[in-house]
Structure formats: structure tokens, C-alpha cells
Design an enzyme around this catalytic site. Structure first.
Site, PDB file in Angstrom:
ATOM      1  N   ARG A 196       0.831  -1.205   0.000  1.00 27.51           N
ATOM      2  CA  ARG A 196       0.000   0.000   0.000  1.00 27.51           C
ATOM      3  C   ARG A 196       0.867   1.257   0.000  1.00 27.51           C
ATOM      4  O   ARG A 196       0.574   2.236  -0.691  1.00 27.51           O
ATOM      5  CB  ARG A 196      -0.917  -0.011   1.222  1.00 27.51           C
ATOM      6  CG  ARG A 196      -1.969   1.100   1.235  1.00 27.51           C
ATOM      7  CD  ARG A 196      -2.844   1.010   2.485  1.00 27.51           C
ATOM      8  NE  ARG A 196      -3.455  -0.304   2.606  1.00 27.51           N
ATOM      9  CZ  ARG A 196      -3.248  -1.146   3.607  1.00 27.51           C
ATOM     10  NH1 ARG A 196      -2.416  -0.815   4.588  1.00 27.51           N
ATOM     11  NH2 ARG A 196      -3.855  -2.304   3.651  1.00 27.51           N
ATOM     12  N   ARG A 251      -4.724  -6.719  -4.303  1.00 30.31           N
ATOM     13  CA  ARG A 251      -3.628  -6.041  -3.607  1.00 30.31           C
ATOM     14  C   ARG A 251      -2.289  -6.212  -4.314  1.00 30.31           C
ATOM     15  O   ARG A 251      -1.294  -5.623  -3.895  1.00 30.31           O
ATOM     16  CB  ARG A 251      -3.534  -6.532  -2.163  1.00 30.31           C
ATOM     17  CG  ARG A 251      -4.826  -6.316  -1.390  1.00 30.31           C
ATOM     18  CD  ARG A 251      -4.658  -6.499   0.094  1.00 30.31           C
ATOM     19  NE  ARG A 251      -5.930  -6.318   0.790  1.00 30.31           N
ATOM     20  CZ  ARG A 251      -6.075  -6.287   2.111  1.00 30.31           C
ATOM     21  NH1 ARG A 251      -5.010  -6.437   2.892  1.00 30.31           N
ATOM     22  NH2 ARG A 251      -7.268  -6.120   2.661  1.00 30.31           N
ATOM     23  N   TYR A 297     -19.788   8.212  32.492  1.00 28.88           N
ATOM     24  CA  TYR A 297     -20.820   7.735  33.422  1.00 28.88           C
ATOM     25  C   TYR A 297     -22.210   8.001  32.855  1.00 28.88           C
ATOM     26  O   TYR A 297     -22.507   9.077  32.355  1.00 28.88           O
ATOM     27  CB  TYR A 297     -20.717   8.434  34.784  1.00 28.88           C
ATOM     28  CG  TYR A 297     -21.998   8.346  35.572  1.00 28.88           C
ATOM     29  CD1 TYR A 297     -22.449   7.116  36.051  1.00 28.88           C
ATOM     30  CD2 TYR A 297     -22.780   9.477  35.797  1.00 28.88           C
ATOM     31  CE1 TYR A 297     -23.650   7.018  36.745  1.00 28.88           C
ATOM     32  CE2 TYR A 297     -23.981   9.392  36.489  1.00 28.88           C
ATOM     33  CZ  TYR A 297     -24.413   8.161  36.960  1.00 28.88           C
ATOM     34  OH  TYR A 297     -25.600   8.057  37.636  1.00 28.88           O
ATOM     35  N   CYS A 339      -8.273 -17.130  16.656  1.00 30.23           N
ATOM     36  CA  CYS A 339      -8.945 -16.932  17.942  1.00 30.23           C
ATOM     37  C   CYS A 339     -10.425 -17.311  17.873  1.00 30.23           C
ATOM     38  O   CYS A 339     -11.060 -17.520  18.905  1.00 30.23           O
ATOM     39  CB  CYS A 339      -8.812 -15.475  18.383  1.00 30.23           C
ATOM     40  SG  CYS A 339      -7.112 -14.949  18.648  1.00 30.23           S
ATOM     41  N   ALA A 368      -2.952 -11.781  18.982  1.00 23.87           N
ATOM     42  CA  ALA A 368      -3.282 -11.328  17.631  1.00 23.87           C
ATOM     43  C   ALA A 368      -2.929  -9.865  17.381  1.00 23.87           C
ATOM     44  O   ALA A 368      -2.391  -9.530  16.315  1.00 23.87           O
ATOM     45  CB  ALA A 368      -4.767 -11.557  17.366  1.00 23.87           C
TER      46      ALA A 368
END
Length: 473
Positions: free
Chosen positions: A23, A72, A450, A44, A322
């Protein structure tokens, strides 16, 4: 004309580096060698695939090989195993798994993103049929197929065989999980939810060793509430049976099982690096500098095969997670494209969901580890409401916070709550304190959000900081 940027390994660190380099410098040739057929996937998510919450392996893939190649412009070569590196000649040798001729590829810059492999403990019987690990997409596929076969077969049709039988009309059968870490506990949930009677064996006296004792106890208690049989302080000595596993033999006796999942951790894949004269660090992973570069010029390492610097101590640590892999891979991609970029430190921040409980940890909690790093640790644990007391929902968040007695510097934290009550997201405030080297006195003045549906006026992290700062004062 410059030689390509070559990447060994096509998962998180490798593909992040390849994509970022391409890129930033579209004219740069980028070549990636990956031994398997899968790239850029979320390992995961495998326990949730085995459980059945995720329906297909393809759903775990972030970017397909075709997208990398066609969209790509990355020369991605799956089914190619890199077997040698020649740092002097700046080449790698890759062998196609289909039996074709070896390829000798030159490079200007090389990234080793060889990942990690599941640890198989040194006990007899781990090679028996029915013994699994969960470290790859193919492992996940095999486990999902096992669960499907077992549920269809219902080899143990005895509704009163074990407590986990409440999940299905007929109990599927007793199984064992060896190891009380992330993969072990996530797989315990996945198997129990599919009707198995699950036994979790942990050699130490508590689960989730990197978390606080309060967190470990809360998770163990919840597992028992979900009818998972938790065996703490138990050494697994042997997996017995004929061809297939039939029982787990421990220092406390024998328990019949029809399947065993080994969740005893991972180790970095370093053989390729070692053979090329690339240094390993004290953790056993590949040693790198701040830019993820090894002792060999223009050779980098990132992800689950490499060390990183700890945010609190600055010392090398091995944290195969990861985000670290993606972040460090991206940094290497920027560096080889012409913008030197540091990978950044890691605090060991991690999270886990176990049934209806969520937990998170970051930094240093262990007092021996903190003392060895030159700190004088003090720890406090508090319970606080997750939402305003008058709000018709909510629960309790347990926060353990550790700081240095002399300076007040925050060293680490561990949190646990019911799922959805914010233990994981609240840990981010402590991560921020670690990154800024903030004191507990600073942390108690953080302006945290809050509103009654989300929090109390004093967030549980602020309550923990106030209590600990009071002790230090």
C-alpha cells in the site's frame, strides 16, 4: 532494480506486513510464502467454530488468497514451505508441497512470520487417536467434525451419566481438556455446550495463571456452576487406551474419556531462523530490536515467533497474541516501504469469555515478577457495581490493581464480571495508565464516562485506584 520484500508466513503478521508495504509503495514487489492453504484467518475464533456459533471456516478468513493476489497485487504462494535462508546471498529456498521443483527467491528485505505451534506435553499417549490440539484451521475442522460425529453417534446414551448432560437429551460422552489457559477454557465451554461431560485438568493450583487470583477463582467457580468438572493441582501422567484414547490417568486416579484436547500453550516456530544463524532471545523466541529487526541486517521477525519489549519493564517478553502480530507486521511493512516504524511495546493485555463470565488482564500482577523487575508491588482487590444501583440491571465487577509502593506507578490489573458487564472494556483504562507510566494517584482522577445504564458515578477501576492509593498514602 531492487529485489522483492519476501515474507515467510501468511497469517496476521505476514499479511499485515505485505499489505502495508504494498500500500505504501505500490511499485514494490512483495512475495509471500505460506505452507498451508489458509491465510489471514482468525485463529482466535476457532473455539467458537467448534462450538457451532460460527458456521463455516471461511467466516474466519479476513482476506482470501485471491483478493491478496488480484486486488492487492501481492505474489502469494500458498502450498510452499520455506526450508532454508541464505542471509549472505539474501535468498530463501521454498519447496512446493505438490512435489514441484524448489524455488530460490532473492530478497532485499525478509520478514519471518512463522508463528507458533501447539505444545504437546511430555506424557505418554498423546499420539493416540482422539487426542487433539487447536492451533490451525485444519485442527478446528477436525474438532468440529469430531463433535458432529459424537452428537450423531451418542455413544453414551445415559442421561444421568454426568452433570453436563443437561445440555442435550442424551449426554454425548466424557471428554478431557488438559490445560486451564485461554484455549483450554474456551474449548471447555464449546464442548460442554455440545453436550459433553467436560473434565478440565490444570497442573497448577488455579486457572488462568496470568490473571489475578480473584479472577481465577471467579472463573473456576463459574465453570463448576456450568457443571464442568475442574481438577486443580492435578498432574496428567498418561493417556491410556488401545489405538484410541480411553482414559486420563492422573496422580489422583483414572477418569474414562473418549477424547482429549491438549491446551497446554504454544511455542514459537524458530527452527528456520536458528538454522540461518538468527539469534533467539531469552524467552526462546526470535530476538528483535525496536523495529522488529533481527541480528541479521534486513531480516525482520514479527508475530507469534518473535519477542517484544514489555511496556512496564522494557524487558523482552513472549506474548503470542493477535494484536501484537498485526501491529508489528504493519510496522515492518512501513519500514521496508521507506518509513522506519517501531513495533511498539506490549503489556500482555488479554481477554477471555467463559460461559457467562468475561475477564481481562494487563501489565504485571505477579509479585515475584514485579520484584525481579525492581518494583515493590502492592495489590488490592475490590468489588463494585457495574451500573447505578437503582438501574434495573447490572452486576458486580471485581478489579485487582497492582502498583509500586515507592512511586505509585500502576503495574497491572485484572478484572472479571458477568458477560456484558464491562470487565474487558474497563481494562482499557488500566492499559492507558500503563502506556503513560501513570501512577495510581493519576488513575483515580481519570475522567471516565458515566451514565446509569453503563456505569456507576465512580467506575470500578476508579474505586480500585482510590482504595490502592489510600493504602499507599
Amino acid at each position: 532494480m531492487t529485489e522483492p520484500f519476501v515474507v515467510v508466513g501468511g497469517d496476521a503478521a505476514g499479511m499485515s506486513a505485505a499489505s502495508k508495504a504494498k500500500r505504501d509503495d505500490p511499485d514494490l514487489e512483495v512475495v509471500v510464502f505460506e505452507k498451508g492453504e489458509w491465510v489471514s484467518y482468525g485463529a482466535c475464533g476457532l473455539p467458537y467454530y467448534v462450538k457451532g456459533e460460527i458456521q463455516s471456516l471461511e467466516a474466519l478468513v479476513s482476506v482470501t488468497p485471491e483478493e491478496f493476489r488480484e486486488e492487492r497485487g501481492i505474489n502469494l504462494r500458498t502450498g510452499h514451505e520455506v526450508v532454508a535462508i541464505d542471509p549472505d546471498g539474501q535468498t530463501v529456498t521454498a519447496e512446493p508441497l505438490d512435489g514441484g521443483e524448489p524455488i530460490v527467491q532473492s530478497y532485499d528485505h525478509l520478514l519471518l512470520a512463522t508463528g507458533a505451534e501447539a505444545v504437546v506435553p511430555s506424557i505418554d499417549g498423546t499420539d493416540r487417536e482422539g487426542v487433539y490440539t487447536l492451533g490451525s484451521m485444519s485442527d478446528g475442522k477436525e474438532l468440529r467434525e469430531y463433535v458432529a460425529r459424537a452428537r450423531t453417534r451418542k455413544s453414551f446414551q445415559q442421561p444421568d451419566r454426568g452433570p453436563a448432560c443437561r445440555y442435550l437429551e442424551d449426554c454425548v460422552g466424557p471428554v478431557a481438556v488438559v490445560g486451564g489457559g485461554y484455549v483450554g477454557l474456551e474449548m471447555a465451554e464449546a464442548l460442554a455446550a455440545n453436550g459433553f461431560e467436560v473434565n478440565v485438568f490444570q497442573r497448577g493450583d488455579r486457572l488462568l495463571n496470568g490473571f489475578s487470583e480473584a479472577t481465577s477463582e471467579a472463573v473456576a467457580d463459574h465453570l463448576r456452576e456450568e457443571d464442568v468438572l475442574v481438577h486443580l493441582g492435578t498432574d496428567v501422567l498418561e493417556l491410556t487406551g488401545d489405538d484410541a484414547v480411553e482414559a486420563v490417568v492422573t496422580d489422583e486416579g483414572r477418569i474414562d474419556v473418549e477424547m482429549v484436547l491438549l491446551g497446554t500453550g504454544v511455542r514459537p516456530r524458530t527452527a528456520l531462523a536458528e538454522a540461518a544463524g538468527i539469534d533467539l532471545g531469552e524467552t526462546g523466541a526470535i530476538a528483535t530490536d525496536a523495529y522488529c529487526e533481527t541480528n541479521v541486517p534486513d531480516v525482520y521477525a514479527a508475530g507469534d515467533c518473535a519477542e517484544a519489549a514489555h511496556t512496564v519493564t522494557g524487558d523482552p517478553v513472549y506474548v503470542p497474541l493477535a494484536l501484537t502480530a498485526n501491529r508489528h507486521g504493519r510496522a515492518v511493512g512501513q519500514t521496508v516501504a521507506g518509513t522506519p516504524t517501531e513495533g511498539g511495546s506490549v503489556a500482555g493485555t488479554a481477554a477471555i469469555k467463559v460461559f457467562d463470565v468475561e475477564a481481562a488482564r494487563t501489565g504485571i500482577l505477579d509479585h515475584e515478577e514485579a520484584t525481579a523487575a525492581g518494583f515493590d508491588p502492592v495489590t488490592k482487590t475490590i468489588d463494585a457495581n457495574s451500573r447505578a444501583g437503582y438501574y434495573p440491571e447490572g452486576g458486580t465487577v471485581t478489579v485487582t490493581l497492582t502498583a509500586d509502593r515507592q512511586t505509585g506507578r500502576v503495574l497491572g490489573g485484572s478484572l472479571v464480571s458477568e458477560y456484558g458487564e464491562g470487565a474487558v472494556h474497563r481494562s482499557h483504562a488500566i492499559v492507558g495508565a500503563l502506556e503513560e507510566e501513570a501512577t495510581v494517584f493519576d488513575l483515580e482522577d481519570y475522567d471516565l464516562a458515566y451514565a446509569p445504564p453503563f456505569n456507576t458515578t465512580w467506575d470500578p477501576v476508579l474505586v480500585a485506584a482510590k482504595v490502592l492509593s489510600g493504602t499507599l498514602r
